[in-house]
Design a protein around this motif. Structure first.
Motif, PDB file in Angstrom:
ATOM      1  N   MET A   5       0.847  -1.175   0.000  1.00 15.31           N
ATOM      2  CA  MET A   5       0.000   0.000   0.000  1.00 15.31           C
ATOM      3  C   MET A   5       0.887   1.231   0.000  1.00 15.31           C
ATOM      4  O   MET A   5       2.030   1.185   0.440  1.00 15.31           O
ATOM      5  N   VAL A   6       0.381   2.306  -0.497  1.00 13.12           N
ATOM      6  CA  VAL A   6       1.148   3.538  -0.575  1.00 13.12           C
ATOM      7  C   VAL A   6       0.868   4.370   0.660  1.00 13.12           C
ATOM      8  O   VAL A   6      -0.276   4.655   0.976  1.00 13.12           O
ATOM      9  N   GLY A   7       1.935   4.719   1.382  1.00 11.27           N
ATOM     10  CA  GLY A   7       1.811   5.545   2.573  1.00 11.27           C
ATOM     11  C   GLY A   7       2.091   6.995   2.240  1.00 11.27           C
ATOM     12  O   GLY A   7       2.830   7.289   1.319  1.00 11.27           O
ATOM     13  N   ASN A  12       6.328   3.309   0.352  1.00  5.51           N
ATOM     14  CA  ASN A  12       5.367   2.205   0.343  1.00  5.51           C
ATOM     15  C   ASN A  12       5.448   1.388   1.613  1.00  5.51           C
ATOM     16  O   ASN A  12       6.539   1.071   2.093  1.00  5.51           O
ATOM     17  N   LEU A  13       4.314   1.040   2.142  1.00  2.88           N
ATOM     18  CA  LEU A  13       4.219   0.139   3.278  1.00  2.88           C
ATOM     19  C   LEU A  13       3.718  -1.205   2.777  1.00  2.88           C
ATOM     20  O   LEU A  13       2.999  -1.280   1.794  1.00  2.88           O
ATOM     21  N   LYS A  14       4.087  -2.240   3.488  1.00  8.31           N
ATOM     22  CA  LYS A  14       3.594  -3.579   3.171  1.00  8.31           C
ATOM     23  C   LYS A  14       2.859  -4.098   4.392  1.00  8.31           C
ATOM     24  O   LYS A  14       3.193  -3.763   5.523  1.00  8.31           O
ATOM     25  N   TYR A  15       1.859  -4.918   4.136  1.00  9.27           N
ATOM     26  CA  TYR A  15       1.208  -5.575   5.258  1.00  9.27           C
ATOM     27  C   TYR A  15       0.844  -6.997   4.869  1.00  9.27           C
ATOM     28  O   TYR A  15       0.743  -7.336   3.698  1.00  9.27           O
ATOM     29  N   ALA A  16       0.692  -7.807   5.879  1.00  5.01           N
ATOM     30  CA  ALA A  16       0.368  -9.212   5.660  1.00  5.01           C
ATOM     31  C   ALA A  16      -0.598  -9.651   6.746  1.00  5.01           C
ATOM     32  O   ALA A  16      -0.639  -9.083   7.837  1.00  5.01           O
ATOM     33  N   THR A  17      -1.348 -10.666   6.444  1.00  6.29           N
ATOM     34  CA  THR A  17      -2.272 -11.250   7.407  1.00  6.29           C
ATOM     35  C   THR A  17      -2.288 -12.758   7.209  1.00  6.29           C
ATOM     36  O   THR A  17      -1.968 -13.255   6.131  1.00  6.29           O
ATOM     37  N   GLY A  18      -2.635 -13.469   8.233  1.00  2.00           N
ATOM     38  CA  GLY A  18      -2.694 -14.922   8.123  1.00  2.00           C
ATOM     39  C   GLY A  18      -3.239 -15.542   9.390  1.00  2.00           C
ATOM     40  O   GLY A  18      -3.617 -14.851  10.329  1.00  2.00           O
ATOM     41  N   THR A  19      -3.272 -16.851   9.404  1.00  2.00           N
ATOM     42  CA  THR A  19      -3.654 -17.597  10.593  1.00  2.00           C
ATOM     43  C   THR A  19      -2.540 -18.566  10.930  1.00  2.00           C
ATOM     44  O   THR A  19      -1.791 -19.003  10.049  1.00  2.00           O
ATOM     45  N   ALA A  20      -2.418 -18.877  12.199  1.00  2.00           N
ATOM     46  CA  ALA A  20      -1.353 -19.776  12.638  1.00  2.00           C
ATOM     47  C   ALA A  20      -1.725 -20.366  13.984  1.00  2.00           C
ATOM     48  O   ALA A  20      -2.640 -19.895  14.655  1.00  2.00           O
ATOM     49  N   SER A  21      -0.983 -21.380  14.368  1.00  2.00           N
ATOM     50  CA  SER A  21      -1.123 -21.987  15.689  1.00  2.00           C
ATOM     51  C   SER A  21       0.158 -21.754  16.467  1.00  2.00           C
ATOM     52  O   SER A  21       1.232 -21.641  15.889  1.00  2.00           O
ATOM     53  N   PHE A  22       0.033 -21.683  17.769  1.00  2.00           N
ATOM     54  CA  PHE A  22       1.201 -21.471  18.602  1.00  2.00           C
ATOM     55  C   PHE A  22       2.011 -22.739  18.740  1.00  2.00           C
ATOM     56  O   PHE A  22       1.478 -23.845  18.754  1.00  2.00           O
ATOM     57  N   GLY A  23       3.322 -22.562  18.889  1.00  2.00           N
ATOM     58  CA  GLY A  23       4.228 -23.658  19.179  1.00  2.00           C
ATOM     59  C   GLY A  23       4.408 -23.762  20.682  1.00  2.00           C
ATOM     60  O   GLY A  23       3.602 -23.282  21.476  1.00  2.00           O
TER      61      GLY A  23
END
Length: 113
Positions: A5-7, A12-23
Motif C-alpha cells: 500500500m502507498v503511505g 510504500n508500506l507492506k502488510y500481511a495477514t494470516g492464521t497460525a497456531s502457537f508452538g
C-alpha cells in the motif's frame, strides 16, 4: 497473504495477514514475509468466554518499543507486558503470549517496510 500500500510521505508500506497456531511456550513464529514488520496484532477467540490478544510495535530501526498481551482461559486474565515478548525479524516476527488451551488458531496482522 502479503499486500502493498502507498503511505503518505514515507514510501510504500507492506502488510500481511494470516492464521497460525502457537508452538511450544505460546510462541508464534511467522517467517517468509518479504518485509520487516514494525507493528503486529494477534488475536484468537472461542465463544464468548475465551480470548487471547497481543500487539507488538517497534521503531523505524526495528527495535521493539512496546508489547503487551492478555489471555483468558479460566479464572482471571493473564497479562504479559514488555518488549522482550516481541522480536521483529527481517522476514517475519516472533511474539509470545500467555498460553490458552481453548484456542487453537490465531489470526495475525503485520505492517512494515
Amino acid at each position: 497473504m502479503i499486500f502493498n500500500m502507498v503511505g503518505g510521505g514515507g514510501g510504500n508500506l507492506k502488510y500481511a495477514t494470516g492464521t497460525a497456531s502457537f508452538g511450544t511456550y505460546a510462541e508464534l513464529n511467522i517467517s517468509g514475509l518479504d518485509f520487516k514488520p514494525y507493528a503486529v496484532c494477534v488475536f484468537g477467540v472461542k465463544g464468548d468466554q475465551f480470548f487471547s490478544v497481543a500487539y507488538g510495535v517497534s521503531d523505524d530501526s526495528g527495535t521493539p518499543v512496546s508489547c503487551a498481551s492478555i489471555s483468558k482461559s479460566s479464572g482471571s486474565p493473564v497479562y504479559l507486558n514488555g518488549i522482550d515478548y516481541f522480536v521483529p525479524q527481517d522476514d517475519g516476527f516472533k511474539i509470545v503470549m500467555p498460553s490458552n488451551a481453548y484456542i487453537t488458531s490465531y489470526t495475525w496482522y503485520a505492517i512494515g517496510k
